[in-house]
Design a protein around this motif. Structure first.
Motif, short mmCIF file in Angstrom:
data_model
loop_
_atom_site.label_atom_id
_atom_site.label_comp_id
_atom_site.label_asym_id
_atom_site.label_seq_id
_atom_site.Cartn_x
_atom_site.Cartn_y
_atom_site.Cartn_z
N ASP A 36 -3.22 6.93 74.04
CA ASP A 36 -3.95 5.68 74.23
C ASP A 36 -4.83 5.67 75.47
O ASP A 36 -5.97 5.22 75.44
CB ASP A 36 -2.96 4.50 74.32
CG ASP A 36 -2.82 3.84 72.97
OD1 ASP A 36 -3.53 4.29 72.05
OD2 ASP A 36 -2.03 2.90 72.84
N ALA A 37 -4.27 6.17 76.58
CA ALA A 37 -4.97 6.06 77.85
C ALA A 37 -6.26 6.88 77.87
O ALA A 37 -7.18 6.58 78.61
CB ALA A 37 -4.06 6.50 78.99
N LYS B 216 -8.31 7.34 75.35
CA LYS B 216 -9.34 6.85 74.42
C LYS B 216 -10.52 6.23 75.15
O LYS B 216 -10.37 5.64 76.20
CB LYS B 216 -8.71 5.82 73.47
CG LYS B 216 -8.16 6.48 72.24
CD LYS B 216 -7.67 5.47 71.23
CE LYS B 216 -6.96 6.19 70.11
NZ LYS B 216 -5.84 5.46 69.58
N ALA C 105 -14.09 6.03 77.18
CA ALA C 105 -14.99 6.73 78.08
C ALA C 105 -14.37 7.98 78.71
O ALA C 105 -15.05 8.98 78.91
CB ALA C 105 -15.47 5.78 79.18
N ALA C 106 -13.07 7.91 79.01
CA ALA C 106 -12.44 9.05 79.68
C ALA C 106 -12.58 10.30 78.83
O ALA C 106 -12.99 11.37 79.32
CB ALA C 106 -10.97 8.75 79.95
#
Lengths: 220, 193
Positions: free
Chosen positions: B166-167, B169, B171-172
């Motif tokens: 999840d984290a 997803k 722009a990263a």
């Protein structure tokens, strides 16, 4: 976090630093963020230059907000911003030629930094001078903070130093550390920013999970 | 190859010093409109077009400013010229090709704040290119931008199907992929010889 009371001046200032950080949260001003964050000194000088332009432009836009016709407001803002950028472009080489050479074309490109136009349009054109100046200062420092986050990581891993080419230069790891050349090259910029975004997302997800466990009353 | 030849200038702007992946210009549209291949190529076409027009205008403006000895007005003039060039191009396309106008849609006005355009005008001034070299430079930069945008869009269409934490997803993930893409483009560094 949700403020029931009207945002005070302090809140206007602080929101730019974290809650609405222009780079990490709103994803604005990416180009200079990636391009000039290869050393701490570059990041700092770019951040301060952009902050100066941001604060001055927002003050002027806010002062003139009742005189600028709505149809040509964007063009007016851009001319105002371009004026202050030209000032910066002539002041920086007078203060430090090394900084000027390192930043190169990116000083002139502050004009098209979407953070500045964004704040002028979204905030300074609707609020008083003091509030606009505080908002701009907060956003500018938030931008500087983001640049420094990238600069520290990239310079430490890429050159094994901090504050390179200044009197305060020091080595981070042991002298036998082999610098990762890729960190100071373009790919390092992308990957470092991606990693920071990942980190902040992760923190946000964690805090949200813990607060949602405690607060069950009303959903937002 | 001769660094002043048109072919070298084109290859240099297009691949070796790709505007997006190695000079970090035009990152906002690169992240913003690279979700689908179709929109990415349209945006690329619009950028090539505006780059050619504003490069020509910037060349003329610069010659005029030098003649009048008011170079300090360069930045203000360039940005005003680019904004009006975009407006002009928009009206022109609307008049002569409504189909293309609809296809480009919102991307056309957004190009004004694309720093790749202003960057192009500033760099061609800095490098003191003549008129033809300016055109080759503008075309190369535009094509390079389109290539980068299209490749990224292709990758992102595939990534949508991937199962990522999840984290990561958003722009990263896009930025990390862009980093790897940029690493790949560094392989072109030897192309100029």
């Amino acid at each position: 976090m949700a403020n029931a009371h009207a945002p005070s001046n302090m809140d206007e200032f602080l929101k730019g630093l974290w809650d609405e950080n222009p780079v990490f949260v709103m994803l604005l001003g990416m180009c200079p963020t990636l391009a000039v964050s290869n050393t701490v000194m570059n990041a700092l000088s770019m951040g301060l230059a952009a902050t100066f332009v941001l604060v001055m432009s927002c003050i002027l836009v806010s002062l003139l907000r009742n005189f600028i016709p709505k149809q040509v407001r964007i063009a007016t803002y851009i001319v105002i911003i371009a004026t202050f950028v030209t000032v910066v472009e002539y002041v920086i080489p007078a203060v430090s030629l090394a900084v000027y050479n390192n930043l190169g074309a990116f000083i002139a490109l502050i004009v098209v930094n979407c953070i500045i136009l964004g704040r002028a349009e979204a905030f300074a054109s609707k609020n008083g001078v003091a509030k606009s100046a505080l908002d701009a200062l907060g956003m500018g420092l938030g931008f500087t903070f983001a640049l420094l986050c990238l600069g520290v990581v990239r310079e430490a891993l890429g050159f094994n130093t901090l504050f390179r080419d200044t009197p305060w230069q020091f080595t981070v790891f042991s002298p036998r550390f082999e610098p990762w050349a890729v960190m100071i090259l373009p790919p390092g910029g992308f990957i470092t920013l991606g990693a920071w975004l990942l980190f902040f997302n992760w923190i946000k997800k964690r805090t949200k999970r813990t607060t949602s466990d405690e607060v069950t009353a009303h959903g937002s | 190859m001769d660094p002043d030849s048109l072919g070298y200038i084109f290859i240099n702007a297009c691949l070796i010093n790709n505007f997006v992946l190695s000079m970090f210009l035009g990152i906002c549209p690169f992240l913003g409109v690279s979700a689908k291949i179709e929109t990415a190529t349209r945006m690329g076409l619009a950028v090539i077009f505006v780059m050619l027009v504003s490069s020509m205008c910037a060349y003329g403006i610069n010659a005029l400013l030098i003649k009048l000895n008011v170079e300090f007005l360069r930045l203000i003039c360039y940005i005003a010229v680019i904004a009006s060039a975009v407006q002009l191009v928009e009206m022109f396309i609307k008049r002569f090709s409504p189909a293309l106008f609809r296809a480009l849609g919102i991307f056309l006005p957004l190009i004004t704040t694309n720093c790749a355009i202003l960057g192009l005008a500033l760099f061609q001034t800095q490098k003191q290119y003549n008129f033809l070299q300016c055109l080759a430079y503008a075309l190369g930069a535009g094509v390079g931008f389109t290539i980068a945008l299209t490749i990224m869009a292709g990758l992102r269409e595939q990534l949508d199907l991937a199962d990522v934490p999840d984290a990561v997803k958003g722009a990263a993930l896009t930025l990390i992929v862009a980093g790897i893409l940029s690493l790949a483009f560094m392989g072109f560094a030897g192309l100029g010889g």
